[in-house]
Design an enzyme around this catalytic site. Structure first.
Site, PDB file in Angstrom:
ATOM      1  N   ASP A 196      -7.480  -0.192   5.922  1.00 28.61           N
ATOM      2  CA  ASP A 196      -7.881  -1.333   6.762  1.00 28.61           C
ATOM      3  C   ASP A 196      -6.639  -2.175   6.974  1.00 28.61           C
ATOM      4  OD1 ASP A 196      -9.026  -3.477   8.005  1.00 28.61           O
ATOM      5  OD2 ASP A 196     -10.007  -4.257   6.211  1.00 28.61           O
ATOM      6  N   GLY A 201       0.803  -1.217   0.000  1.00 27.30           N
ATOM      7  CA  GLY A 201       0.000   0.000   0.000  1.00 27.30           C
ATOM      8  C   GLY A 201       0.837   1.269   0.000  1.00 27.30           C
TER       9      GLY A 201
HETATM   10  N1  AAT Z   1     -10.724  -6.457   7.487  1.00 27.67           N
HETATM   11  C1  AAT Z   1      -9.989  -7.260   8.391  1.00 27.67           C
HETATM   12  C2  AAT Z   1      -9.126  -6.504   9.246  1.00 27.67           C
HETATM   13  C3  AAT Z   1      -7.817  -6.277   9.076  1.00 27.67           C
HETATM   14  S1  AAT Z   1      -7.064  -6.875   7.715  1.00 27.67           S
HETATM   15  C4  AAT Z   1      -5.560  -6.079   7.454  1.00 27.67           C
HETATM   16  C5  AAT Z   1      -4.958  -6.434   6.083  1.00 27.67           C
HETATM   17  O1  AAT Z   1      -3.887  -5.522   5.806  1.00 27.67           O
HETATM   18  C6  AAT Z   1      -4.345  -7.836   5.957  1.00 27.67           C
HETATM   19  O2  AAT Z   1      -5.012  -8.536   4.933  1.00 27.67           O
HETATM   20  C7  AAT Z   1      -2.883  -7.579   5.604  1.00 27.67           C
HETATM   21  O3  AAT Z   1      -2.318  -8.539   4.725  1.00 27.67           O
HETATM   22  C8  AAT Z   1      -2.961  -6.206   4.972  1.00 27.67           C
HETATM   23  N2  AAT Z   1      -1.702  -5.435   4.942  1.00 27.67           N
HETATM   24  C9  AAT Z   1      -0.744  -5.376   5.894  1.00 27.67           C
HETATM   25  N3  AAT Z   1       0.254  -4.577   5.519  1.00 27.67           N
HETATM   26  C10 AAT Z   1      -0.053  -4.090   4.281  1.00 27.67           C
HETATM   27  C11 AAT Z   1       0.591  -3.204   3.367  1.00 27.67           C
HETATM   28  N4  AAT Z   1       1.779  -2.663   3.650  1.00 27.67           N
HETATM   29  N5  AAT Z   1      -0.032  -2.926   2.189  1.00 27.67           N
HETATM   30  C12 AAT Z   1      -1.233  -3.483   1.890  1.00 27.67           C
HETATM   31  N6  AAT Z   1      -1.881  -4.321   2.723  1.00 27.67           N
HETATM   32  C13 AAT Z   1      -1.311  -4.624   3.909  1.00 27.67           C
HETATM   33  C14 AAT Z   1      -7.154  -5.486  10.153  1.00 27.67           C
HETATM   34  C15 AAT Z   1      -7.229  -6.149  11.488  1.00 27.67           C
HETATM   35  C16 AAT Z   1      -6.826  -5.293  12.659  1.00 27.67           C
HETATM   36  C17 AAT Z   1      -6.374  -6.130  13.841  1.00 27.67           C
HETATM   37  C18 AAT Z   1      -6.420  -5.402  15.125  1.00 27.67           C
HETATM   38  N7  AAT Z   1      -5.702  -6.087  16.196  1.00 27.67           N
END
Ligand code: AAT
Length: 292
Positions: A159, A141
């Site tokens: 998210d 991201g």
């Molecule tokens: N909707 C469910 C809640 C989440 S999901 C968070 C998502 O962010 C994961 O699928 C992960 O793979 C993605 N992610 C992590 N880092 C990056 C990045 N640098 N770029 C793009 N995507 C990323 C969040 C839950 C919160 C938990 C609270 N304890």
């Protein structure tokens, strides 16, 4: 550790660990970025776990996905172009897709395994991918936003997982700066911003950074999610300089603007009263957040 139970242990919430009884482990894998697990719990439906941390359960995901999406989108008139960072499970896409004004939805998730596993085990969440307005980009991201066209989005929804692991940079100042750049004047961002019970220091840093970068409004809101650490999670909502955004008084009610011809079920959590209430803070949090 109790045999047959999943316990969520992490240095981000030392000295405590919420546990769920496991009925059956359905998937275990290791992607390029993290450990991925899905299990059937006794009381919360299926559970998605990344690096030992719960990302969602079927029973309470509505409280998180509906709030992180409708708090920003119901605060601006006619959102058309929306970017989701993270959220590979598709739940935020499902919620964005309810808005009939939206014309295009980009999603940038770092981990393809999260997308594939969600499509297989969480069809009511991954249903968000079925909307024809969605374009999936698998990648980081941070890089995606750096390359994004200036002023092109009405709203960005971050998210993201916790700041240990691949999401670390999503909590840092340069990232917020590139979000601001990608937004149109008066555009909005909503980012996952941890728990007032556990992470006041992280929240403080986010608030300081956001006040420097976003010249419109900067507000903190929160919701209850029983399976997230401490049972609550918050969001940082900011707008860029331009038409004023008053997050506490939503002007774009989803009830009026809902996309009718979809296969998504009704809203379970969000409504206009809870939108306004989400910005009311306990005194200890108010003192820190409003002083910054
Ligand atoms: N909707 C469910 C809640 C989440 S999901 C968070 C998502 O962010 C994961 O699928 C992960 O793979 C993605 N992610 C992590 N880092 C990056 C990045 N640098 N770029 C793009 N995507 C990323 C969040 C839950 C919160 C938990 C609270 N304890």
């Amino acid at each position: 550790v109790i045999p047959g139970w999943f316990s969520e242990i992490s240095p981000m919430w030392p000295g405590e660990a919420h546990s769920l009884k496991i009925e059956k482990i359905l998937f275990q894998g290791k992607s390029d970025y993290q450990d991925v697990m899905v299990f059937q719990s006794a009381t919360y439906g299926k559970v998605l776990v990344l690096d030992g941390v719960i990302q969602l359960t079927e029973r309470d995901e509505c409280a998180y996905q509906e709030m992180i999406t409708h708090l920003p989108l119901c605060s601006i008139p006619n959102p058309k172009k929306v970017l989701v960072i993270g959220g590979g499970d598709g739940g935020v896409l499902r919620e964005v897709a309810r808005h009939s004004s939206v014309e295009h939805i980009d999603i940038c998730e770092i981990d393809k395994m999260v997308v594939d596993v969600s499509k297989e085990y969480f069809p009511d969440v991954a249903v968000g991918y079925e909307d024809p307005r969605v374009t999936l980009h698998v990648g980081d991201g941070v890089a995606f936003l750096k390359a994004a066209q200036e002023g092109s989005y009405d709203a960005v929804i971050v998210d993201s997982s916790d700041p240990i692991g691949p999401a670390q940079e999503l909590f840092e100042k340069p990232f917020f700066a590139s979000v601001a750049k990608a937004l149109r004047p008066g555009g909005v961002v909503c980012t996952q911003a941890e728990s007032i019970w556990l992470h006041m220091h992280i929240i403080e840093d986010i608030v300081v950074n956001c006040r420097q970068i976003f010249k419109g409004s900067v507000n903190y809101a929160w919701t209850t999610v029983p399976t997230y650490p401490s049972g609550v999670i918050g969001f940082m909502l900011c707008s860029t300089e331009g038409p004023e955004v008053d997050f506490k008084n939503p002007i774009n009610p989803i009830e009026a603007n809902q996309n009718q011809n979809t296969s998504i079920g009704p809203l379970k959590f969000y409504n206009q009263e809870i939108h306004a209430a989400a910005f009311c803070l306990p005194s200890f949090a108010k003192k820190v957040i409003e002083a910054k």
